[in-house]
Design an enzyme around this catalytic site. Structure first.
Site, short mmCIF file in Angstrom:
data_model
loop_
_atom_site.label_atom_id
_atom_site.label_comp_id
_atom_site.label_asym_id
_atom_site.label_seq_id
_atom_site.Cartn_x
_atom_site.Cartn_y
_atom_site.Cartn_z
N ALA A 1 0.86 -1.20 0.00
CA ALA A 1 0.00 0.00 0.00
C ALA A 1 0.88 1.23 0.00
O ALA A 1 1.63 1.47 0.94
CB ALA A 1 -0.93 0.00 1.21
N VAL B 1 6.77 2.20 4.90
CA VAL B 1 7.76 1.41 4.17
C VAL B 1 7.50 1.45 2.66
O VAL B 1 8.42 1.59 1.86
CB VAL B 1 7.81 -0.05 4.68
CG1 VAL B 1 8.81 -0.88 3.89
CG2 VAL B 1 8.17 -0.09 6.17
N CYS B 2 6.24 1.40 2.27
CA CYS B 2 5.89 1.43 0.84
C CYS B 2 6.24 2.78 0.22
O CYS B 2 6.77 2.83 -0.89
CB CYS B 2 4.42 1.13 0.64
SG CYS B 2 3.93 -0.52 1.18
N SER B 3 5.95 3.86 0.93
CA SER B 3 6.27 5.17 0.39
C SER B 3 7.78 5.35 0.30
O SER B 3 8.29 5.93 -0.67
CB SER B 3 5.61 6.29 1.20
OG SER B 3 6.04 6.28 2.53
#
Length: 177
Positions: A58, A63-65
């Site tokens: 997501a 962490v994804c960003s």
């Protein structure tokens, strides 16, 4: 549909991955997904380029960003024969607003929500969460998979160094770097 266990987890809790897991040496299956403007994009649209495909659960989570920002920065150090594709199950409105807010312009951010082809064809779909597992796949200019990483825990970042090293060595072999 094939189910794979003990590939990834979330904070140590095992998750089930659905689909055939991609392997080094096989041809990268074509898939379609949706870009931030709502257009259908296929992996085959990038034929002849080295493709770094980075999957994440997501985009608006820490962490994804970070993963999107690091691959975006990495893309600026790679020549035009290498394309970086970030893919998740996020809504296109979420990916678009994130890209604008974060200045993500060096990579193609795609959503696997509408078609679900990437998750199933590459073995990245998480059964329990309906999201994609975190990882990276690199295919050379002929579409042969040269690198695969399924991150052991979705709360951890992928190995950026190994992905960049593989992309550079693949490009050098083809005199594209």
């Amino acid at each position: 549909m094939k189910e794979n266990k003990n590939i990834t987890s979330k904070k140590g809790e095992p998750l089930t991955i659905i689909g055939e897991m991609i392997q080094v040496g096989q041809k990268a299956p074509d898939f379609k997904a949706v870009d931030t403007d709502g257009n259908t994009v296929r992996l085959s649209d990038f034929k002849g380029k080295i493709a770094i495909i980075t999957a994440f659960p997501a985009i608006k989570t820490p962490v994804c960003s970070m993963q999107a920002r690091k691959f975006n920065k990495m893309a600026s150090s790679i020549n035009k024969d290498v394309v970086v594709i970030g893919i998740s199950k996020d809504e296109t409105s979420d990916t678009k607003s994130f890209c604008i807010a974060e200045g993500i312009d060096g990579i193609h951010i795609l959503s696997d929500r509408k078609y679900g082809e990437f998750g199933r064809k590459y073995g990245f779909e998480i059964k329990e969460l309906g999201l994609l597992a975190r990882g990276t796949v690199i295919a050379d200019h002929d579409g042969t998979v040269r690198y695969v990483e399924y991150v052991p825990d979705i709360t951890e970042e992928p190995d950026y160094g190994k992905a960049l090293e593989c992309a550079k060595s693949t490009a050098l072999k083809n005199n594209n770097f």
